[in-house]
Design a protein around this motif. Structure first.
Motif, PDB file in Angstrom:
ATOM      1  N   PRO A  88      43.829  54.649  44.022  1.00 46.82           N
ATOM      2  CA  PRO A  88      42.944  53.173  44.253  1.00 46.82           C
ATOM      3  C   PRO A  88      42.287  51.698  43.449  1.00 46.82           C
ATOM      4  N   PRO A  89      42.272  51.857  42.099  1.00 48.99           N
ATOM      5  CA  PRO A  89      42.283  50.569  41.351  1.00 48.99           C
ATOM      6  C   PRO A  89      43.320  50.511  41.017  1.00 48.99           C
ATOM      7  N   HIS A  90      44.697  51.343  40.983  1.00 49.45           N
ATOM      8  CA  HIS A  90      45.830  50.939  40.298  1.00 49.45           C
ATOM      9  C   HIS A  90      46.663  49.982  41.728  1.00 49.45           C
ATOM     10  N   ALA A  91      45.943  50.140  42.892  1.00 49.35           N
ATOM     11  CA  ALA A  91      47.173  49.863  43.929  1.00 49.35           C
ATOM     12  C   ALA A  91      46.141  48.391  44.202  1.00 49.35           C
ATOM     13  N   ALA A  92      45.279  48.808  43.928  1.00 48.63           N
ATOM     14  CA  ALA A  92      44.298  47.276  44.307  1.00 48.63           C
ATOM     15  C   ALA A  92      44.984  46.413  43.176  1.00 48.63           C
ATOM     16  N   ASN A  93      45.444  46.792  41.820  1.00 49.50           N
ATOM     17  CA  ASN A  93      46.176  45.427  41.523  1.00 49.50           C
ATOM     18  C   ASN A  93      47.038  45.153  41.804  1.00 49.50           C
ATOM     19  N   MET A  94      48.428  46.093  42.431  1.00 44.61           N
ATOM     20  CA  MET A  94      49.016  45.698  42.961  1.00 44.61           C
ATOM     21  C   MET A  94      49.409  44.665  43.886  1.00 44.61           C
ATOM     22  N   LEU A  95      47.781  43.943  45.122  1.00 40.57           N
ATOM     23  CA  LEU A  95      48.028  43.943  45.560  1.00 40.57           C
ATOM     24  C   LEU A  95      47.670  42.669  45.003  1.00 40.57           C
ATOM     25  N   LEU A  96      47.114  41.975  44.508  1.00 44.51           N
ATOM     26  CA  LEU A  96      46.361  40.897  44.183  1.00 44.51           C
ATOM     27  C   LEU A  96      47.426  39.829  44.176  1.00 44.51           C
ATOM     28  N   PRO A  97      47.625  38.501  43.852  1.00 49.18           N
ATOM     29  CA  PRO A  97      48.689  37.142  44.145  1.00 49.18           C
ATOM     30  C   PRO A  97      49.229  37.058  43.089  1.00 49.18           C
ATOM     31  N   GLY A  98      50.072  36.648  42.976  1.00 49.70           N
ATOM     32  CA  GLY A  98      50.724  36.337  41.576  1.00 49.70           C
ATOM     33  C   GLY A  98      51.755  37.686  41.514  1.00 49.70           C
TER      34      GLY A  98
END
Length: 116
Positions: A84-94
């Motif tokens: 979950p924490p790594h997946a959340a990073n991948m969903l960040l824009p940019g």
């Protein structure tokens, strides 16, 4: 170290970066370069870590995922997606730069840098 703890530590590190660095807009080329440099550094030291993230944040990185052991990009992305924490990073824009390097011992190290 547990993935959640790593994510919390990364957030704490990012929170300590000066505000002017946080608003820096970066190119996808910069994220790719930073990812490659960190993967090479981890492979050189044969150590998985976020060492030097503050410096990468000053160059525009807002988050970072690291991994080791997988020999393919697809397996590494699947590993991050399952956390979950790594997946959340991948969903960040940019912009996202992803790179790998192999240590002398043959271990693969991966870095994904997510830009502003």
């Amino acid at each position: 170290m547990k993935p959640c703890l790593i994510a919390v530590m990364l957030l704490l590190v990012f929170a300590s970066v000066p505000a002017e660095a946080k608003v820096l807009k970066t190119s996808c080329q910069t994220m790719q370069r930073l990812a490659k440099e960190h993967s090479l550094d981890m492979a050189r030291r044969d150590t998985l870590d976020h060492a030097g993230f503050v410096g990468r944040a000053r160059q525009g990185a807002r988050a970072e995922n690291v991994a080791s052991g997988n020999s393919s990009k697809a397996l590494t992305i699947a590993q991050w997606s399952a956390s979950p924490p790594h997946a959340a990073n991948m969903l960040l824009p940019g912009c996202k730069g992803i790179a790998s390097a192999v240590s002398r011992s043959g271990r693969h190290y991966w870095t994904m840098e997510i830009g502003q």
